[in-house]
Scaffold this motif. Structure first.
Motif, mmCIF file in Angstrom:
data_model
loop_
_atom_site.group_PDB
_atom_site.id
_atom_site.type_symbol
_atom_site.label_atom_id
_atom_site.label_comp_id
_atom_site.label_asym_id
_atom_site.label_seq_id
_atom_site.Cartn_x
_atom_site.Cartn_y
_atom_site.Cartn_z
ATOM 1 N N TYR A 98 0.845 -1.202 0.000
ATOM 2 C CA TYR A 98 0.000 0.000 0.000
ATOM 3 C C TYR A 98 0.874 1.244 0.000
ATOM 4 O O TYR A 98 2.050 1.187 0.373
ATOM 5 C CB TYR A 98 -0.993 -0.002 1.174
ATOM 6 N N GLU A 99 0.260 2.331 -0.430
ATOM 7 C CA GLU A 99 0.991 3.593 -0.489
ATOM 8 C C GLU A 99 1.007 4.239 0.884
ATOM 9 O O GLU A 99 0.017 4.198 1.601
ATOM 10 C CB GLU A 99 0.305 4.548 -1.474
ATOM 11 N N CYS A 100 2.128 4.853 1.192
ATOM 12 C CA CYS A 100 2.275 5.506 2.498
ATOM 13 C C CYS A 100 2.718 6.944 2.282
ATOM 14 O O CYS A 100 3.720 7.200 1.620
ATOM 15 C CB CYS A 100 3.303 4.758 3.337
ATOM 16 N N PRO A 124 3.554 2.204 12.509
ATOM 17 C CA PRO A 124 2.292 1.908 13.200
ATOM 18 C C PRO A 124 1.107 1.630 12.271
ATOM 19 O O PRO A 124 -0.006 1.425 12.760
ATOM 20 C CB PRO A 124 2.063 3.176 14.032
ATOM 21 N N GLY A 125 1.303 1.629 10.974
ATOM 22 C CA GLY A 125 0.224 1.201 10.068
ATOM 23 C C GLY A 125 -0.733 2.311 9.673
ATOM 24 O O GLY A 125 -1.822 2.045 9.147
ATOM 25 N N THR A 126 -0.319 3.558 9.903
ATOM 26 C CA THR A 126 -1.203 4.704 9.671
ATOM 27 C C THR A 126 -1.889 4.684 8.291
ATOM 28 O O THR A 126 -3.090 4.910 8.198
ATOM 29 C CB THR A 126 -0.388 6.018 9.793
ATOM 30 N N CYS A 127 -1.144 4.412 7.235
ATOM 31 C CA CYS A 127 -1.709 4.520 5.881
ATOM 32 C C CYS A 127 -2.316 3.209 5.387
ATOM 33 O O CYS A 127 -2.853 3.150 4.288
ATOM 34 C CB CYS A 127 -0.625 4.983 4.896
ATOM 35 N N ARG A 128 -2.249 2.170 6.202
ATOM 36 C CA ARG A 128 -2.734 0.850 5.790
ATOM 37 C C ARG A 128 -4.219 0.878 5.418
ATOM 38 O O ARG A 128 -4.654 0.231 4.481
ATOM 39 C CB ARG A 128 -2.491 -0.142 6.930
ATOM 40 N N THR A 129 -4.987 1.664 6.169
ATOM 41 C CA THR A 129 -6.440 1.627 5.967
ATOM 42 C C THR A 129 -6.987 2.971 5.482
ATOM 43 O O THR A 129 -8.156 3.272 5.705
ATOM 44 C CB THR A 129 -7.138 1.256 7.292
ATOM 45 N N ARG A 143 3.334 15.170 -2.486
ATOM 46 C CA ARG A 143 4.489 14.363 -2.088
ATOM 47 C C ARG A 143 4.275 12.925 -2.543
ATOM 48 O O ARG A 143 3.278 12.303 -2.185
ATOM 49 C CB ARG A 143 4.675 14.413 -0.574
ATOM 50 N N PRO A 144 5.169 12.393 -3.389
ATOM 51 C CA PRO A 144 4.930 11.035 -3.891
ATOM 52 C C PRO A 144 5.015 10.004 -2.759
ATOM 53 O O PRO A 144 5.880 10.122 -1.883
ATOM 54 C CB PRO A 144 6.047 10.804 -4.914
ATOM 55 N N PRO A 145 4.105 9.053 -2.738
ATOM 56 C CA PRO A 145 4.077 8.101 -1.632
ATOM 57 C C PRO A 145 5.183 7.054 -1.711
ATOM 58 O O PRO A 145 5.668 6.725 -2.787
ATOM 59 C CB PRO A 145 2.723 7.414 -1.801
ATOM 60 N N ALA A 146 5.568 6.559 -0.556
ATOM 61 C CA ALA A 146 6.404 5.354 -0.509
ATOM 62 C C ALA A 146 5.467 4.159 -0.651
ATOM 63 O O ALA A 146 4.242 4.293 -0.529
ATOM 64 C CB ALA A 146 7.138 5.304 0.817
ATOM 65 N N VAL A 181 9.044 -0.412 4.379
ATOM 66 C CA VAL A 181 9.063 0.242 3.061
ATOM 67 C C VAL A 181 9.738 -0.658 2.028
ATOM 68 O O VAL A 181 10.811 -1.210 2.269
ATOM 69 C CB VAL A 181 9.793 1.606 3.152
ATOM 70 N N LEU A 182 9.088 -0.788 0.873
ATOM 71 C CA LEU A 182 9.657 -1.548 -0.250
ATOM 72 C C LEU A 182 10.253 -0.613 -1.288
ATOM 73 O O LEU A 182 11.197 -0.948 -1.989
ATOM 74 C CB LEU A 182 8.555 -2.367 -0.939
ATOM 75 N N GLN A 183 9.616 0.538 -1.411
ATOM 76 C CA GLN A 183 10.067 1.508 -2.415
ATOM 77 C C GLN A 183 9.873 2.898 -1.835
ATOM 78 O O GLN A 183 8.810 3.204 -1.303
ATOM 79 C CB GLN A 183 9.228 1.342 -3.677
#
Ligand code: GLU
Length: 321
Positions: A98-100, A124-129, A143-146, A181-183
Motif C-alpha cells: 500500500y501507499e504511504c 504503526p500502520g497509519t496509511c494501511r487503511t 508528495r509522492p508516496p512510498a 518500506v519496499l520503495q
C-alpha cells in the motif's frame, strides 16, 4: 542430498573509504566463505543518495590491498533496477502493498501516541487503511508516496508481528516484521527489498555482515518467504566501536587504510591488526590467508564488539588539541 556450495557476499555502500570496522567485516565474509571453499561475490549497494563514485574503485583497491579476493565482476544495485521493479510489481499484483504518505515526523509522532504500544522502529500502520478519498487528498498534496509491504500481521489487526530467525553466531533472534518500506517516495527500491532480491538472484546462501543489521533480518526472511525464495544463512558479526563505545567513524583518527599507510604501516600490519582483533594469529604475508581460512572456526570468534584504541600520537611540541 548434496548441499549447495557456499556462496557468500560482501555488500558495501560506496559512500566513503572503508574503515577498520568495514574491513574487518570484509575479512570475516572472506574467511567464512573461503573456509569451506565457497565463493564470495562483491555487490555494491549503491541505491543510496550518499553514493560518491570515487569510492567504487577505492573500496575494491583497499580490500584487494589486504590480500582478499572475490569471484566474478562486482555488481552494482544501480544496474539491477529491473529486478527490484519486477519483485515490487509482483507484490503489488498480489495486493501485498500500500501507499504511504507519512513523513518521518508523522511516524515518530504516531509511534509515541498513547493508543497502543508500537515497538521501537515499527511502522504503526497509519496509511494501511486510508480510504480512497483520503489517499486522493494526500496524493494531491504533491508528495509522492512510498510503498509499504502489507505484512501478514495486519490480518489480526496488529500493526506488527514478530519473527524468530536463527543466526550462526548469535543463536535465535526475535524481531519485528512491520509494514516496512519496499520503495521510497522517490521510486528507489528500499534496502530490505533490494537485499532480498539480490541475495536470491545471486544465489547467496551465506550472509556475513555487521550485527547492526540483525534487527532487519526478520523483515528480510519474511519477505524472502513471500517471494518464494529460500533465505540465506546468517552470521552477524560484532561491530568495531570507537573510544566512547560509539560506532567507529572518521573522527576516531587513522581508521581507514589510506590513513594507516600514511602512518607508515603496511597493508599486512592492518591485516594482522584485524586478525588479532578476532583472536586469530598474525600472518607473515597475505599468501598465508588461505591457511587461516582453512583453520577458521566461527564458534571461536568474539561475540563482543572490538573496542578500537587509536595508536598513541607522537607529539613533538607541548601543544595539545
Ligand atoms: N550495504 C550494507 C552496509 O554497507 C550491508 C547490507 C548487508 O550486508 O545486508 O552496511
Amino acid at each position: 542430498m548434496s548441499e549447495d556450495p557456499t556462496t557468500g557476499r560482501w555488500a558495501p555502500s560506496p559512500t566513503g573509504d572503508l574503515h577498520l570496522g568495514n574491513l574487518r567485516t570484509a575479512l570475516l565474509a572472506w574467511l567464512f566463505a573461503r573456509s569451506d571453499g565457497g565463493r564470495l561475490l562483491w555487490r555494491f549497494e549503491d541505491l543510496d543518495g550518499a553514493v560518491r563514485p570515487q569510492f567504487y574503485d577505492s573500496q575494491l583497491r583497499d580490500v584487494a590491498a589486504l590480500g582478499l579476493d572475490w569471484d566474478g565482476e562486482p555488481v552494482r544495485q544501480s544496474d539491477r533496477l529491473e529486478l527490484y521493479r519486477d519483485a515490487i510489481s509482483d507484490l503489488i499484483r498480489r495486493g501485498l502493498t500500500y501507499e504511504c504518505f507519512c513523513t518521518r515526523r508523522e511516524i515518530t509522532e504516531a509511534v509515541a501516541a498513547p493508543h497502543g504500544p508500537s515497538p521501537e522502529g515499527a511502522y504503526p500502520g497509519t496509511c494501511r487503511t486510508l480510504t480512497r478519498e483520503k489517499r486522493e487528498r494526500r496524493r494531491g498534496e504533491g508528495r509522492p508516496p512510498a510503498l509499504r509491504l502489507r505484512a501478514e500481521s495486519g490480518a489480526s489487526g496488529n500493526t506488527h508481528a514478530e519473527l524468530t530467525v536463527t543466526d550462526q553466531q548469535l543463536g535465535t533472534y526475535t524481531g519485528i516484521v512491520d509494514d516496512f518500506v519496499l520503495q521510497r517516495g522517490d521510486s528507489t527500491p528500499a534496502y530490505n527489498l533490494a537485499v532480498v532480491v539480490d541475495d536470491a538472484a545471486q544465489g547467496i546462501n551465506q550472509v556475513v555482515r555487521g550485527d547492526d543489521l540483525l534487527p532487519s533480518t526478520p523483515r528480510q526472511v519474511f519477505l524472502a518467504g513471500l517471494l518464494g525464495v529460500a533465505p540465506p544463512s546468517y552470521a552477524h558479526v560484532p561491530l568495531v566501536l570507537g573510544p566512547q563505545d560509539r560506532r567507529l567513524a572518521k573522527r576516531d583518527g587513522a581508521v581507514t587504510l589510506i590513513h594507516r599507510l600514511a602512518l607508515g604501516e603496511m597493508p599486512l600490519d592492518v591485516v594482522n591488526l584485524l586478525l588479532g582483533s578476532l583472536g586469530l594469529e598474525p600472518v607473515g604475508s597475505a599468501a598465508d590467508l588461505p591457511a587461516v581460512a582453512k583453520r577458521f572456526d566461527p564458534a571461536a570468534l568474539p561475540t563482543e564488539p572490538w573496542i578500537y584504541e587509536p595508536p598513541a600520537v607522537q607529539t613533538s611540541g607541548g601543544t595539545t588539541d
